[in-house]
Motif scaffolding. Structure first.
Motif: not given
Length: 360
Positions: A103-114
């Protein structure tokens, strides 16, 4: 002659023969008639099947790997999880599912799809509709906000347009696409040798150069060195730069003539991993690999994951899992088994510790 072929013929008639690089760009990315603009190429009903579509094991293992990469990079806050060419969104869906264990990984991520294709963006939105992590779509990597970036590129670099140069008695001349007397598309050669290209080779040899891929790799590596992060590139290609050409056109799971029905077939070339590695290292990045996809996935535990899935499966499902394992990680005919021809390579900040999957 289809609509895109007619449009290309007009360009050639007005401007003269065009480079293979420009031809591939028009075939793949034309805003109205390009292959990725108009096609959903993935899966049994499309033109080819990529690793994430073969089995969930592929995306799950890459997700676990990316969590380890984020940890090795120091758990940076406000990071970006970036995928280049996300297809239908299958890989990102699998990565985000397995990332729920961290959950710490997801809490610190925003996703960018190129992604440039409106059609594929819609499919990705459908696939990822239930995700809670912020997701944004970008036309190119340069639009991704400045932050530590954790980049996935699965079967992306092979679709970037390349140039061909042919050794003649008078030097290396670029291969061009022109018109024959009947108005059909044909390959030819530039009238003059390419200045500055002096690679010793027998007459008739071909050099395949993907400057677009090398420039993009340099851009990503420069960002990683400046802001932190990691990139994992998985694709089919060569570990060492070599002479020869690898242009291929695929439609409905078979090979077709690359000059016939442009925009209706996928055009690719094998990735020169050595050239990409040089581009990344020239920007100060640390590089691991390339190694064969089979060796990479086995080191990450794909065989153990397959065994775990088989324990919960019926006989037919166990057969499917075994088949997927052989296709993703096995050696042999590259048309049936991806373990050798496909390679994995990691690009990271020079201070990042070695990551799993690349042991000799």
């Amino acid at each position: 002659m289809n609509a895109l072929q007619q449009e290309i013929a007009v360009i050639i008639a007005e401007e003269g023969p065009i480079s293979l690089e420009r031809y591939m760009s028009l075939c793949l990315s034309h805003p109205r008639l390009g292959y990725y603009t108009t096609h959903n190429p993935f899966g049994a009903s499309g033109d080819f099947i990529t690793a994430p579509e073969i089995s969930q094991m592929f995306g799950e293992l890459l997700g676990v790997w990316m969590i380890e990469a984020w940890t090795a990079a120091g758990n940076p806050e406000a990071s970006r999880l970036v995928e280049l060419g996300p297809g239908r969104g299958t890989l990102m869906s699998d990565v985000l599912r397995v990332a729920r264990i961290a959950p710490n990984f997801l809490a610190n991520m925003a996703v960018d799809l190129v992604e440039t294709s409106p059609l594929l963006r819609d499919l990705q939105r459908q696939m990822l509709a239930g995700e809670t992590v912020p997701i944004s779509w970008r036309a190119d990597f340069g639009e991704v906000p400045r932050a530590p970036v954790f980049v996935l590129a699965n079967e992306f670099f092979d679709a970037l347009p390349a140039r061909h140069f042919v050794k003649t008695a008078t030097g290396w001349r670029e291969r061009l696409v022109g018109l024959d007397r009947a108005g059909a598309l044909v390959f030819g050669l530039a009238p003059n040798p390419e200045p500055g290209l002096a690679v010793p080779a027998p007459e008739g040899s071909v050099i395949e150069v993907n400057g677009i891929a090398q420039r993009l790799m340099a851009e990503i590596a420069e960002r990683i060195v400046a802001d932190g992060g990691v990139m994992l590139a998985v694709d089919y290609g060569y570990a060492q730069t070599t002479l020869g050409e690898s242009l291929q056109a695929v439609a409905r799971h078979g090979y077709v003539d690359p000059l016939q029905t442009p925009g209706e077939a996928d055009l690719t070339t094998h990735v020169d991993f050595a050239a990409l590695k040089r581009a990344a290292m020239a920007r100060g990045a640390k590089v691991q690999g390339p190694v064969g996809q089979g060796a990479f996935l086995k080191q990450l535990g794909i065989e153990r994951r397959a065994e775990a899935l088989m324990k919960k499966a019926d006989a037919g499902q166990r057969e499917d899992i075994a088949s997927a394992l052989a296709r993703l990680a096995g050696s042999g005919d590259p048309r049936e088994r991806m373990g050798d021809l496909f390679k994995a390579m990691a690009i990271m900040h020079p201070d990042t510790p070695d990551l799993p999957g690349f042991a000799e």
